[in-house]
Write a protein that holds these residues in place. Sequence first.
Motif, short mmCIF file in Angstrom:
data_model
loop_
_atom_site.label_atom_id
_atom_site.label_comp_id
_atom_site.label_asym_id
_atom_site.label_seq_id
_atom_site.Cartn_x
_atom_site.Cartn_y
_atom_site.Cartn_z
N PHE A 287 8.40 3.32 37.56
CA PHE A 287 8.73 3.51 38.97
C PHE A 287 10.25 3.34 39.12
CE2 PHE A 287 9.42 2.02 43.29
CZ PHE A 287 8.73 2.96 44.04
N ILE A 288 10.72 2.12 39.02
CA ILE A 288 12.14 1.83 38.80
C ILE A 288 12.17 0.75 37.72
CG2 ILE A 288 14.25 0.82 39.73
CD1 ILE A 288 13.57 1.97 42.43
N SER A 289 12.79 1.05 36.60
CA SER A 289 12.74 0.13 35.45
C SER A 289 13.36 -1.22 35.80
CB SER A 289 13.48 0.73 34.26
OG SER A 289 12.93 1.97 33.90
N HIS A 290 14.62 -1.20 36.18
CA HIS A 290 15.44 -2.37 36.55
C HIS A 290 16.85 -1.85 36.66
CE1 HIS A 290 16.60 -2.39 32.28
NE2 HIS A 290 15.31 -2.48 31.96
N VAL A 291 17.83 -2.72 36.80
CA VAL A 291 19.21 -2.25 36.84
C VAL A 291 19.67 -1.85 35.44
CG1 VAL A 291 19.80 -3.69 38.82
CG2 VAL A 291 20.25 -4.55 36.50
#
Length: 273
Positions: free
Chosen positions: A62-66
């Motif tokens: 989805f969104i991995s991380h920064v």
Amino acid sequence: MYDYQTLRLEAQGAVLFVTIDAPPMNLIGPELVRDLVSLIELLDRGEPYRVAVFRSADPDFFISHVDVTKVSAYRAEAARLTGEASIALLFRRLAETRAVTIAQIEGRARGAGSEFVLNCDMRFGARGRAILAQNEAAFGLIPGGGGAQHLVRMVGRGRALEILLSADDYDADLAERYGWINRSLDREEIGPFVAALAHRIARMPATGHAIVKERINAISLPPVEDYRRDSDLFGEGVTQVAAQRRIHAALDRGFQSREAEIEAGKLLGTLPD
């Protein structure tokens, strides 16, 4: 219309479906933050889009991380909207936007990915696909985007400490049980369910959306000063020698590559002291 590089927008009446598409694995970097700034400005209008549904083009993330190699760059992009180099304040603006925001999670949302969905108004996770984690403790850091603030309020002190200190992965059913997401749904159910809910909400009067969000935020949204403090602690901590040592150790083991990130919870749990 703004030319989005990492987001695909599809309008269905008053519902805007936003597909995150930032290869290779939807890391939060300067390009994605730049697009989110413009999208939040659009959603702040409240019309024509009363509801925004966030989903991912990547079935695994989805969104991995920064992107830990571009912290200064993405923080600088956030300042275009907030006046401060902080994605925490950007995420808070997402929570305050006039549109109702729904996260349809069918992949991994770790670190700031989890914080992004926590700042959405509602979260739904696909069984067997959705994974959530706050992985900052693996690097000796505190979540910098509001994760600690939201989780204590949503899941309680003990479970928030478990999530934040373990840096481990949580599947959709456990996240639902803890209160991290609204509910978990089977993979074939989540898309139709979220779409139907979004359209149902969009048919309700926009004045009701505004007043309900205003009052719910007044009751439950963490103060901006707490977002700022966590953001500052993350920004200061990520530059420290100890954090950089563990970040480089993780990168050496494949962190921020698709293969390693599939099982990032295991990888981060075995970093050397």
